[in-house]
Design an enzyme around this catalytic site. Structure first.
Site, PDB file in Angstrom:
ATOM      1  N   CYS A  73       0.845  -1.192   0.000  1.00 49.29           N
ATOM      2  CA  CYS A  73       0.000   0.000   0.000  1.00 49.29           C
ATOM      3  C   CYS A  73       0.890   1.256   0.000  1.00 49.29           C
ATOM      4  CB  CYS A  73      -0.966  -0.045   1.172  1.00 49.29           C
ATOM      5  SG  CYS A  73      -2.314   1.150   1.080  1.00 49.29           S
ATOM      6  N   ASP A 107      -7.878  -3.521  -8.057  1.00 52.47           N
ATOM      7  CA  ASP A 107      -7.547  -2.572  -6.997  1.00 52.47           C
ATOM      8  C   ASP A 107      -8.010  -1.168  -7.405  1.00 52.47           C
ATOM      9  OD1 ASP A 107      -6.437  -0.888  -5.111  1.00 52.47           O
ATOM     10  OD2 ASP A 107      -4.420  -1.730  -5.233  1.00 52.47           O
ATOM     11  N   HIS A 136      -7.206  -4.737  -3.583  1.00 51.00           N
ATOM     12  CA  HIS A 136      -6.227  -4.065  -2.740  1.00 51.00           C
ATOM     13  C   HIS A 136      -6.040  -4.854  -1.442  1.00 51.00           C
ATOM     14  CE1 HIS A 136      -3.809  -0.593  -1.677  1.00 51.00           C
ATOM     15  NE2 HIS A 136      -4.386  -0.568  -0.477  1.00 51.00           N
TER      16      HIS A 136
END
Length: 245
Positions: free
Chosen positions: A125, A183, A214
């Site tokens: 991330c 994502d 994600h």
């Protein structure tokens, strides 16, 4: 390989940065990986990921990425409150401060008796972005970046012209970019923007898109894909064995 774990405090220009160190419980020296977390800092899933990497033969340093903005040891929850606080922290820490954090981590790796002087970076991330960013430091030989956010959108504060995408041509090491096709944080148009800039800049990169959402590495919650996570750990191991020489 069995592992051991300790907490250390590193001095940075913006204050003390608590860092967790996971490493093989064995004699000798090992290559180091700086592992950058999500916005929630060093949660249990992040610690487990770091421990897995340590068991594969690496010294793994996990810094508190927003140490300036929280009491030492702060861990945010995977809930709306934690997400809001983490996103606020993300918007209030400039990339230049992340750069000075990386320098402190590299200096530790270069001095620790159990490190062999070879240093890579990895993250998920925002941590994927920070691992990519860390590769601007010439001591970082390679970076494995999982669903890195905010590179294509230039949404982390920084000085003009100092955003990570504009500077990707300054990276001299090798990077490995992994994205989930489903994502929403790095959509297809964002991935295309990254790909085109990487091609134009001459960056030495690997590119992998997988069918995943994600945070598919996070082993809590319904986003987790255990098969893909295992594949990524093995890809990361092979990548770092080859590049951290």
């Amino acid at each position: 390989m069995q592992t051991t774990h300790q907490l250390i405090d590193l001095a940075t220009p913006t204050g003390t940065m608590q860092t967790q160190v996971f490493r093989p419980n064995a004699g000798g020296q090992f290559p180091a990986i700086i592992f950058y977390s999500e916005i929630f800092q060093i949660t249990a899933p992040i610690a487990r990921s770091a421990n897995i990497l340590a068991g594969l033969g690496f010294v793994v340093l996990v810094p508190e990425v927003f140490h300036e903005l929280n009491p030492l040891g702060t861990v945010l929850g995977y809930d709306d409150e934690g997400k809001d606080k983490g996103n606020s922290d993300k918007a209030n820490k400039p990339l230049e401060q992340h750069d000075s954090d990386t320098r402190a981590l590299v200096e530790f790796c270069q001095q620790a008796e159990y490190c062999n002087g070879h240093v890579g970076a990895m993250g998920v991330c925002i941590g994927g972005h920070l691992a990519f960013r860390a590769a601007l430091n010439p001591a970082i030989q390679s970076a494995f970046c999982l669903y890195a956010t905010d590179i294509h959108s230039n949404t982390l504060p920084c000085q003009p012209g100092n955003d990570s995408l504009s500077r990707c041509g300054d990276i001299r090491g090798e990077v490995f970019m992994v994205f989930g096709k489903q994502d929403p944080h790095v959509p297809a148009e964002g991935r295309l923007q990254l790909y085109q800039q990487f091609q134009a800049s001459g960056l030495n990169y690997n590119w992998l898109e997988v069918n995943a959402v994600h945070a598919f590495m996070r082993d809590e919650g319904d986003r987790y894909d255990s098969a893909l996570a295992l594949e990524m750990y093995e890809r990361a191991r092979q990548f770092f064995v080859r590049t951290l020489r």
